[in-house]
Write a protein that holds these residues in place. Structure first.
Motif: not given
Length: 382
Positions: A313-326, A337-351
């Motif tokens: 529909x003619x509107x540009x959108x942008x995904x800034x950070x599609x994966x967490x830094x680690x 090792x073995x670290x997890x960042x569930x909130x960062x992973x969720x934001x990377x997937x949904x923003x």
């Protein structure tokens, strides 16, 4: 839905500086033909530093070549090096970790608050070790990090605090300007930022005069500004351009109006999109302390589908950070090792971010909101 725009609405405006074209050309001519032939670190740069120091209430403001370079200079001025650890957000731009690695230190990734999408102070505190030297808090999208909590944490644990406000100029929290909660703060002037310009540039703000003196020295190959070709430290080439300094001084009087226009559009979006929370799209609340109008970012499980719908529909959108830094190949070796960042992973997937810049028209803002609402209507409960 209102009628579609005649032309595509881009995410990044190609006409941000159209009204300033003549002023920019005249600035280039005046500096290029001026008798002093000063193209870097001249009186215009010094004037811009004074103006921004006064505007933010900082004792010192030091202009440099980019926001990334500002982080690099602060870390060097703080003596961060091999064996040190710097706690950084697990979600955000690459320089948050890259500048730490370049300093020879180790970035330690803290998970984020699921609402603010900025580093969680409690998560950061759990990662402090005897090697931790600095906390690096960063504002994200249009929300300031919990700086009172980070300030308290740094003071309690005897750590330095850097506030990455690269995109938050104009924001305030509890009456204090973004960039003024840390031992040093950072701004970026790249064109899409709230005080952007047609080039690269950044600023360090601080009340620590000794730190500011070191940053000034480090930005110019370790020279002290008094004795040329006497290099006191191994420094960097991070000098500020006089054309851009003059252009920013030209644009500064209109900054508040541009910020107000951005805030007005963000409020329009929030009013229109708030009802979509029950249909799988979460929009930020309207206004509030600690918010600033940089980009407008929503959360949705159907990000790719929404992005395709907007494009159709003619509107540009942008995904800034599609994966967490680690999760980046460059930074994975530094992740615990073995670290997890569930909130960062969720934001990377949904923003996903919608257009937000001062020269959008009201009709364009309404059309973008209509398009997002239509997407939610057609998706139903899927």
């Amino acid at each position: 839905m209102t009628a579609p725009p005649i032309t595509t609405i881009p995410f990044f405006s190609p006409e941000l500086f159209e009204q300033d074209r003549e002023a920019l050309l005249e600035t280039v001519r005046a500096i290029g033909t001026g008798p002093e032939q000063t193209f870097i670190l001249g009186e215009r740069t010094a004037c811009l530093e004074r103006e921004l120091a006064g505007r933010t209430g900082a004792r010192e403001a030091v202009a440099c070549s980019s926001g990334t370079s500002a982080l690099t200079l602060i870390l060097a001025a703080m003596g961060v090096g091999p064996g040190d650890e710097v706690i950084v957000p697990a979600f955000g731009c690459a320089p948050l970790a890259a500048t730490v690695v370049d300093a020879g230190a180790r970035p330690v990734f803290a998970d984020i608050d699921p609402v603010r999408l900025t580093a969680d102070p409690a998560a950061a505190e759990s990662l402090i070790t005897s090697r931790t030297k600095v906390l690096l808090a960063a504002h994200m999208f249009s929300v300031m990090a919990d700086m009172p909590a980070f300030r308290d944490l740094a003071d309690r644990r005897g750590l330095r605090l850097i506030e990455d406000s690269a995109l938050a100029q104009g924001g305030t929290l509890r009456g204090r300007a973004a960039g003024r909660w840390g031992d040093a703060g950072v701004y970026s002037f790249v064109q899409v930022k709230t005080f952007g310009m047609p080039g690269e540039g950044g600023m360090v703000v601080t009340d620590d005069t000794a730190l500011a003196a070191d940053v000034r020295m480090l930005r110019n190959h370790g020279q002290d500004g008094v004795h040329r070709f006497v290099h006191h430290r191994i420094g960097h080439n991070s000098r500020f351009d006089e054309v851009m300094a003059a252009f920013q001084l030209h644009r500064l009087p209109g900054l508040d109006a541009r910020l107000a226009r951005r805030a007005e559009m963000a409020a329009r979006y929030s009013r229109r999109l708030a009802p979509l929370a029950g249909r799988g799209l979460v929009a930020p609340p309207e206004g509030g302390d600690g918010r600033f109008p940089y980009v407008y970012t929503v959360l949705t499980e159907r990000r790719d589908a929404l992005r395709a719908h907007l494009a159709e529909h003619g509107v540009g959108a942008h995904v800034y950070y599609p994966r967490p830094l680690p999760a980046h190949p460059a930074f994975a070796p530094y992740a615990r090792p073995g670290g997890s960042w569930p909130n960062a992973e969720d934001a990377a997937r949904r923003t996903i971010s919608l257009p937000l810049y001062p020269n959008l028209t009201d009709a364009q803002v309404e059309y973008i909101a209509d398009t997002v609402c239509a997407f939610a209507d057609t998706q139903g409960d899927r």
